[in-house]
Design a protein around this motif. Structure first.
Motif, PDB file in Angstrom:
ATOM      1  N   HIS A 101     -50.511  24.036 -25.685  1.00 23.02           N
ATOM      2  CA  HIS A 101     -49.423  23.890 -26.641  1.00 23.02           C
ATOM      3  C   HIS A 101     -49.835  24.450 -27.993  1.00 23.02           C
ATOM      4  O   HIS A 101     -50.957  24.231 -28.458  1.00 23.02           O
ATOM      5  N   LEU A 102     -48.917  25.179 -28.619  1.00 24.13           N
ATOM      6  CA  LEU A 102     -49.179  25.753 -29.936  1.00 24.13           C
ATOM      7  C   LEU A 102     -48.480  24.932 -31.004  1.00 24.13           C
ATOM      8  O   LEU A 102     -47.379  24.420 -30.792  1.00 24.13           O
ATOM      9  N   GLY A 103     -49.127  24.825 -32.159  1.00 17.83           N
ATOM     10  CA  GLY A 103     -48.565  24.054 -33.254  1.00 17.83           C
ATOM     11  C   GLY A 103     -47.445  24.796 -33.957  1.00 17.83           C
ATOM     12  O   GLY A 103     -47.123  25.952 -33.657  1.00 17.83           O
ATOM     13  N   LEU A 104     -46.840  24.121 -34.951  1.00 18.51           N
ATOM     14  CA  LEU A 104     -45.718  24.697 -35.688  1.00 18.51           C
ATOM     15  C   LEU A 104     -46.115  25.991 -36.384  1.00 18.51           C
ATOM     16  O   LEU A 104     -45.316  26.932 -36.472  1.00 18.51           O
ATOM     17  N   ASP A 105     -47.364  26.077 -36.863  1.00 15.34           N
ATOM     18  CA  ASP A 105     -47.797  27.272 -37.581  1.00 15.34           C
ATOM     19  C   ASP A 105     -48.025  28.460 -36.655  1.00 15.34           C
ATOM     20  O   ASP A 105     -48.145  29.592 -37.117  1.00 15.34           O
ATOM     21  N   LEU A 106     -48.091  28.228 -35.341  1.00 16.16           N
ATOM     22  CA  LEU A 106     -48.342  29.321 -34.400  1.00 16.16           C
ATOM     23  C   LEU A 106     -47.125  29.695 -33.557  1.00 16.16           C
ATOM     24  O   LEU A 106     -46.966  30.854 -33.186  1.00 16.16           O
ATOM     25  N   GLN A 107     -46.269  28.741 -33.225  1.00 15.03           N
ATOM     26  CA  GLN A 107     -45.139  29.077 -32.359  1.00 15.03           C
ATOM     27  C   GLN A 107     -43.787  28.869 -33.021  1.00 15.03           C
ATOM     28  O   GLN A 107     -42.748  29.140 -32.422  1.00 15.03           O
ATOM     29  N   GLY A 108     -43.760  28.394 -34.267  1.00 13.15           N
ATOM     30  CA  GLY A 108     -42.492  28.139 -34.925  1.00 13.15           C
ATOM     31  C   GLY A 108     -41.916  26.792 -34.525  1.00 13.15           C
ATOM     32  O   GLY A 108     -42.467  26.084 -33.693  1.00 13.15           O
ATOM     33  N   GLY A 109     -40.793  26.450 -35.123  1.00 14.64           N
ATOM     34  CA  GLY A 109     -40.164  25.166 -34.834  1.00 14.64           C
ATOM     35  C   GLY A 109     -39.348  24.703 -36.026  1.00 14.64           C
ATOM     36  O   GLY A 109     -38.873  25.509 -36.828  1.00 14.64           O
ATOM     37  N   MET A 110     -39.198  23.381 -36.160  1.00 18.12           N
ATOM     38  CA  MET A 110     -38.375  22.808 -37.221  1.00 18.12           C
ATOM     39  C   MET A 110     -39.225  22.047 -38.221  1.00 18.12           C
ATOM     40  O   MET A 110     -40.169  21.345 -37.856  1.00 18.12           O
ATOM     41  N   HIS A 111     -38.862  22.203 -39.493  1.00 23.72           N
ATOM     42  CA  HIS A 111     -39.500  21.475 -40.587  1.00 23.72           C
ATOM     43  C   HIS A 111     -38.394  20.723 -41.322  1.00 23.72           C
ATOM     44  O   HIS A 111     -37.509  21.336 -41.922  1.00 23.72           O
ATOM     45  N   LEU A 112     -38.417  19.398 -41.243  1.00 23.34           N
ATOM     46  CA  LEU A 112     -37.367  18.569 -41.834  1.00 23.34           C
ATOM     47  C   LEU A 112     -37.961  17.591 -42.837  1.00 23.34           C
ATOM     48  O   LEU A 112     -39.067  17.078 -42.637  1.00 23.34           O
ATOM     49  N   VAL A 113     -37.217  17.362 -43.905  1.00 22.53           N
ATOM     50  CA  VAL A 113     -37.540  16.274 -44.834  1.00 22.53           C
ATOM     51  C   VAL A 113     -36.305  15.380 -44.900  1.00 22.53           C
ATOM     52  O   VAL A 113     -35.217  15.841 -45.270  1.00 22.53           O
ATOM     53  N   LEU A 114     -36.470  14.119 -44.499  1.00 24.01           N
ATOM     54  CA  LEU A 114     -35.357  13.170 -44.469  1.00 24.01           C
ATOM     55  C   LEU A 114     -35.515  12.153 -45.594  1.00 24.01           C
ATOM     56  O   LEU A 114     -36.624  11.697 -45.884  1.00 24.01           O
ATOM     57  N   GLY A 115     -34.401  11.808 -46.203  1.00 26.44           N
ATOM     58  CA  GLY A 115     -34.393  10.762 -47.221  1.00 26.44           C
ATOM     59  C   GLY A 115     -33.778   9.494 -46.665  1.00 26.44           C
ATOM     60  O   GLY A 115     -32.733   9.539 -46.003  1.00 26.44           O
ATOM     61  N   VAL A 116     -34.419   8.360 -46.901  1.00 25.77           N
ATOM     62  CA  VAL A 116     -33.932   7.072 -46.403  1.00 25.77           C
ATOM     63  C   VAL A 116     -33.129   6.386 -47.508  1.00 25.77           C
ATOM     64  O   VAL A 116     -33.621   6.213 -48.627  1.00 25.77           O
ATOM     65  N   ASP A 117     -31.899   6.009 -47.213  1.00 25.69           N
ATOM     66  CA  ASP A 117     -31.042   5.323 -48.184  1.00 25.69           C
ATOM     67  C   ASP A 117     -31.434   3.846 -48.218  1.00 25.69           C
ATOM     68  O   ASP A 117     -30.823   3.000 -47.564  1.00 25.69           O
ATOM     69  N   VAL A 118     -32.464   3.546 -49.011  1.00 32.02           N
ATOM     70  CA  VAL A 118     -33.014   2.185 -49.026  1.00 32.02           C
ATOM     71  C   VAL A 118     -32.043   1.177 -49.623  1.00 32.02           C
ATOM     72  O   VAL A 118     -32.112  -0.019 -49.321  1.00 32.02           O
ATOM     73  N   ASP A 119     -31.123   1.642 -50.468  1.00 29.27           N
ATOM     74  CA  ASP A 119     -30.145   0.709 -51.035  1.00 29.27           C
ATOM     75  C   ASP A 119     -29.255   0.126 -49.942  1.00 29.27           C
ATOM     76  O   ASP A 119     -28.845  -1.040 -50.018  1.00 29.27           O
ATOM     77  N   LYS A 120     -28.950   0.922 -48.931  1.00 24.95           N
ATOM     78  CA  LYS A 120     -28.153   0.419 -47.810  1.00 24.95           C
ATOM     79  C   LYS A 120     -28.910  -0.654 -47.031  1.00 24.95           C
ATOM     80  O   LYS A 120     -28.306  -1.579 -46.480  1.00 24.95           O
ATOM     81  N   ALA A 121     -30.236  -0.520 -46.978  1.00 25.42           N
ATOM     82  CA  ALA A 121     -31.037  -1.535 -46.293  1.00 25.42           C
ATOM     83  C   ALA A 121     -30.928  -2.877 -47.015  1.00 25.42           C
ATOM     84  O   ALA A 121     -30.833  -3.945 -46.387  1.00 25.42           O
TER      85      ALA A 121
END
Length: 532
Positions: A44-64
């Protein structure tokens, strides 16, 4: 001696055979039978070698925080009713506050006692009076709010990790970033839209009773009876596949939530040959479900997921088995994804995508090519140096070095590890360490030969004296690599994986395999001079 040689030679041949079998899918996967590729994964190749998805998610802590207050409010109403405390209403107010309105001071004191005993995290505030009623105000403490937000982020991280694991992505990266952000990297993802939908789904499963006496048409116009809410039921035409939404009025109070689920699996409806999601409650949920169905026979119960009604069946009889089903003319993928998010648990708060990048494989291909060039150039220089300096014995070291690379790649395949760009750097470093072990052994042998010992005795003494030094140096490096793997993330972990595997392989080849080659060469022959 001959028996020992056969056993050791057989072990090395077995390792070589297993290595070639495990590496075959990496190099010739398309021409191999299906059982082979199913039994052994390619590297298996990592993201830096085979590509893929890079996501940054924000958690709405006020809703919690709001969800905690809503849950607390439900508990307060139930306890007040259970203790026969007379009150006018209980409600959530802005500013992380709850308010209970009572008719007299005696009831107010009973509310204070109940709140102090059952909800110590709520702080009493100044009371207010309006129209002859007394309003008791309470708020969450600052420390409790901070705890809820921190827990929401960590629970969201674990929930997303469970979803990614069940989604089937190899070696994903999930880590916390800057307060309420979560970084997710998915190497080699084939369906980005499905991954985003799966990760972003809050998956809050609720069971609510339908308000039978409410008119949905009036509710659409904004005329909702107190304590109810307007939702929409999802309907799919079985012939055309067209999805429509029908308004439905349900009570705001949730009868049961998905937090009490034990399992969720995709099953097939034999009547329509369509998949649905069968759910099983844990013992607490099963008991609660039994009580709800027993008290509401003949009424409709809405199964709500993220404020969408998937079905609203009539309760025909008491259900004591703790099982239910969610149907909605799903296709197989929709049912599978729904089962995944239900098994992984609902997110404690909504998440939103702050950054979404798709990393192409072109950069990875360049990195692989450059990495291969670096390994080949470095290996070639080492091979020439060893052959020049140690002569025929140097050729033994070079053969061992090649076997070392084969074993490293085979272990990466067998352990389903991921090869990253820093991992290639770890392999290059391992080559140097493997050569260092051979240098130590050969120099010890040279010393013994200078003392006038025979070739056989010099080999025995050289390996014996060098072994402790080699093991000591490699074990300490292995410990450091394991620490990096345990506490490192991303590129650091990729480097630690190949370094750890390389150290184990180097010890085996430098001490065991090279000695076997010398013993096979010497055999029962009387060799007076060793080319070293």
């Amino acid at each position: 001696m001959a028996r020992s040689l056969k056993l050791r030679g057989g072990l090395v041949l077995l390792c070589l055979l297993l290595s070639f079998i495990s590496l075959a899918p990496t190099f010739w996967g398309g021409s191999l039978p299906g059982w082979w590729t199913k039994s052994f994964d390619p590297i298996h190749l990592g993201l830096d070698l085979q590509g893929g998805m890079h996501l940054v998610l924000g958690v709405d802590v006020d809703k919690a925080v709001e969800s905690r207050l809503d849950s607390t409010l439900d508990q307060v109403e139930s306890l007040l009713a259970e203790k026969d405390v007379v009150f006018k209403r209980a409600e959530r107010l802005p500013g992380e506050r709850l308010a209970v309105t009572v008719y007299d001071e005696e009831s107010g004191k009973a509310v204070d006692a109940l709140m102090g005993e059952s909800f110590p995290t709520l702080e009493a505030m100044t009371l207010s009076q309006e129209g002859g009623y007394i309003q008791k105000n309470y708020r969450l403490g600052d420390q409790e709010i901070a705890n809820i937000r921190d827990y929401a982020i960590r629970q969201a991280l674990e929930t997303l990790r469970n979803r990614v694991d069940q989604f089937g992505v190899s070696e994903p990266t999930l880590q916390l970033q800057n307060n309420d952000r979560i970084l997710i990297q998915l190497p080699g993802i084939k369906d980005p839209e499905r991954a985003i939908a799966l990760l972003g789904k809050t998956a809050r499963l609720e069971f609510k009773m339908v308000a039978e006496d409410a008119n949905p048409e009036d509710a659409v116009k904004g005329n909702l009876p107190p304590g109810t809410q307007l939702l929409y039921e999802r309907n799919v035409n079985r012939q055309t596949g067209e999805a429509t939404e029908t308004p439905l009025v349900v009570y705001e109070k949730t009868a049961l939530t998905g937090d009490l689920l034990a399992d969720a699996q995709v099953r097939i409806d034999t009547r329509f040959n369509e998949p649905y999601v069968g759910i099983d409650f844990n013992p607490v949920g099963a008991k609660r479900f039994d009580q709800i169905t027993a008290a509401n026979v003949g009424k409709r119960m809405a199964i709500v997921l993220d404020d969408t009604v998937y079905s609203a069946p009539v309760i025909r009889e008491r259900i004591s088995g703790g099982s239910a089903q969610i149907s909605g003319a799903f296709n197989e993928q929709e049912a599978t994804d729904l089962a995944i998010v239900l098994r992984a648990g609902s997110l404690p708060a909504p998440v939103k995508i702050l950054e979404n990048r798709t990393v192409g494989p072109s950069l990875g291909r360049d990195s692989i090519n450059q990495g291969i060039v670096s390994v080949v150039v470095g290996g070639l220089l080492v091979v020439l140096a060893m052959a020049f300096y140690y002569r025929l014995s140097g050729l033994v070291a070079n053969l061992v070095l090649i076997l070392n690379l084969v074993f490293i790649m085979a272990m990466l395949s067998l352990f389903k590890a991921t090869l990253t760009l820093p991992g290639i750097a770890g392999i290059v470093l391992t080559i140097g360490m493997a050569v260092d072990a051979n240098v130590l052994i050969f120099e010890r042998i040279r010393e013994e030969l200078r003392l006038g010992k025979t070739v056989r005795n010099a080999l025995d003494a050289g390996y014996a004296k060098a072994m402790l030094t080699i093991i000591d140096a490699n074990v300490t490096t292995l410990i450091a690599a394991l620490v990096l793997f345990q506490f490192g993330t991303g590129p650091v972990k990729g480097f630690a994986v190949t370094l750890s595997v390389g150290i184990v392989s180097s010890l085996f080849t430098a001490i065991f395999v090279s000695r076997l080659i010398f013993d096979l060469f010497l055999g029962n022959r009387h060799i007076k001079r060793l080319s070293i």
